[in-house]
Enzyme design. Structure first.
Site, PDB file in Angstrom:
ATOM      1  CE  LYS A  81       3.917  -2.683  -0.451  1.00 59.62           C
ATOM      2  NZ  LYS A  81       5.114  -2.316  -1.391  1.00 59.62           N
ATOM      3  CB  SER A 156       4.684  -6.505   0.600  1.00 55.18           C
ATOM      4  OG  SER A 156       5.339  -5.721  -0.246  1.00 55.18           O
ATOM      5  CB  SER A 180       6.165  -5.931  -3.371  1.00 48.81           C
ATOM      6  OG  SER A 180       6.905  -7.495  -2.453  1.00 48.81           O
TER       7      SER A 180
END
Length: 469
Positions: A81, A156, A180
């Site tokens: 990420k 996210s 997330s």
């Protein structure tokens, strides 16, 4: 539509094949890169792919496997990420402010995976600084859901979940400050695990005070894996977990065997508290029905004692944003606004321009204390809690969330209400696939364990996963 279980061998299967010499790291990485080249132009899961670095590391893994010096994850592809720091590789946090930022060190989780021989294919897209549960940011094209590219994969950790769901990598790193990891796992039909606070050390992400935006969320942020199977989650955790002095929340190692927890799981007699709505959330009828079915499976097929409950805490949503902002570098981020205001996400600008008071922040901390205390009393009755992960399936791109659920008007973030609880308490939580809607969109269920009972969460998750095969 995709089948997330058959698009690519699992990390566990790859590890077995690599250990016996039946598989080659070079061939595995080339196959994964071909999948990225085929799927990512539409999905935008990766924002900074690193194919040549991956190829170099694959050749190195091949040499190490032949020499008998390879690590336990040698040759297995993964993705990172873009909120997680990578030494020498651009890490933007989804913001134009850091469009050209190249960290001087890896985050601990990357350091550990690379040290174990895993091979990163690059950085995956995320919402700006993680301040949204979708996959949109001002810097890169918005990540799309592999099940329906007109819809969000959640966030996210949007790109990580999309990359796993589309079969580009068998697992990926995500971060979770309010859901997330679990939310995008639910919306993409994958497995997302938020371990107990401190299981996976976090540094320099959330800890480096030099970088406004990057340095927020410290007391609620967790790092964990997203994968297609529970055994793959356990495999990644064998490398990710363990103490590090750079994270003051870090936990000692050695109190559990991650892979043993998911091997032949027997959860008969386990006490599970079930809530379809926490008593205060509005839930899509298909999501509620899927959660009801999961509760029935735990009771009738897996031998658990399932009891419905309604928590006695109030909806923390009104205070949760204040808690986030109390851990945000408001001075540093507000100083960026004159130059970057028009290129920062509007919802983030609004949060930064709110006239926060000391009372807002102290009330947020009191809310957290109340939830922690009430959760502890609740968990004295149960081994696990079972809920939906998200109140809705994947929704169209371009919005923060639906403003109507089941015919009722709601806030655009109300659909996220199941996941932040485990961030407030630091408890382990996982999202598992639990079927699809009539339109073919994935639905996820969430299991929350007692404080530090990560093995219990994984064991129950593995048991449920086996009933779905």
């Amino acid at each position: 539509m995709i089948d997330t279980r058959t698009t690519q061998p699992s990390a566990t299967e790859l590890a077995r094949g690599l250990a016996t010499g039946a598989l080659s790291p070079v061939e595995i990485v080339e196959d994964a890169l071909a999948r990225v080249a085929e799927a990512d132009p539409e999905l935008h899961a990766f924002c900074t792919p690193t194919p040549e670095i991956a190829r170099d590391r694959a050749r190195q893994s091949e040499r190490e496997l032949r020499a008998g010096t390879a690590g336990p994850l040698a040759g297995i592809p993964y993705a990172v990420k873009d909120l997680i720091c990578t030494k020498g590789i651009r890490t933007t946090s989804g913001s134009v402010v850091y469009a050209d930022f190249v960290p001087e060190q890896d985050d601990i989780c990357v350091e550990r995976l690379d040290g174990a021989g895993a091979i990163s294919l690059g950085k995956t897209n995320a919402s700006e600084f993680g301040y949204s549960a979708t996959g949109a940011n001002p810097l890169f094209p918005t990540t799309r859901n592999p099940w329906d590219p007109t819809r969000t994969p959640g966030g996210s950790s949007a790109g990580s979940a999309a990359a796993v769901a589309a079969g580009m990598v068998p697992f990926a790193l995500g971060s979770d400050g309010g859901g997330s990891i679990r939310i995008p796992a639910a919306l993409t039909g994958t497995v997302g695990f938020k371990p107990s606070m401190g299981r996976v050390p976090v540094y320099p992400g959330c800890r480096d005070e030099r970088y406004p935006g990057v340095s927020g969320w410290e007391s609620i942020e967790h790092i964990g894996p997203i994968a297609r199977t529970v055994p793959d989650i356990a495999l990644a955790m064998t490398v990710l977990a363990g103490p590090d002095p750079r994270d003051r929340h870090t936990l000692p190692a050695g109190d559990l065997d991650w892979q043993a927890a998911v091997r032949d799981p027997d959860i008969r007699g386990m006490r599970i508290g079930y809530s379809a709505d926490f008593g205060y959330l509005t839930v899509d009828p298909e999501v509620r029905a899927a959660a009801d079915r999961a509760a029935a499976v735990f009771e009738s097929e897996l031998g658990c004692v399932v009891t419905e409950f309604v928590p006695d805490w109030e909806d923390p949503a009104q205070h949760f944003t204040a808690l986030i902002m109390a851990e945000t570098d408001l001075v540093g981020m507000r100083a960026l606004l004159p130059e970057f205001r028009e290129r920062i996400s509007p919802h983030l600008v609004a949060m930064l321009e709110t006239d926060w008071t000391a009372e807002d922040f102290t009330q947020a901390n009191l809310m957290r204390k109340s939830v922690v205390n009430r959760m502890a009393r609740l968990m004295s009755r149960f081994d696990l809690l079972l809920t939906p992960t998200a109140a809705v399936p994947a929704f169209p791109l371009g919005i923060e969330g639906p403003t109507e659920i089941d015919g009722r008007a709601v806030s655009a973030t109300a659909w996220q209400g199941f996941t932040p609880i485990a961030n407030l308490t630091g408890q382990p939580a996982i999202s598992l696939p639990a079927g699809t809607t009539a339109a073919g969109l994935p639905i996820g269920i969430q299991l929350i364990g007692r404080h530090l009972a990560d093995a219990t969460v994984l064991r129950a998750a593995a048991a449920h996963e086996q009933t779905d095969r």
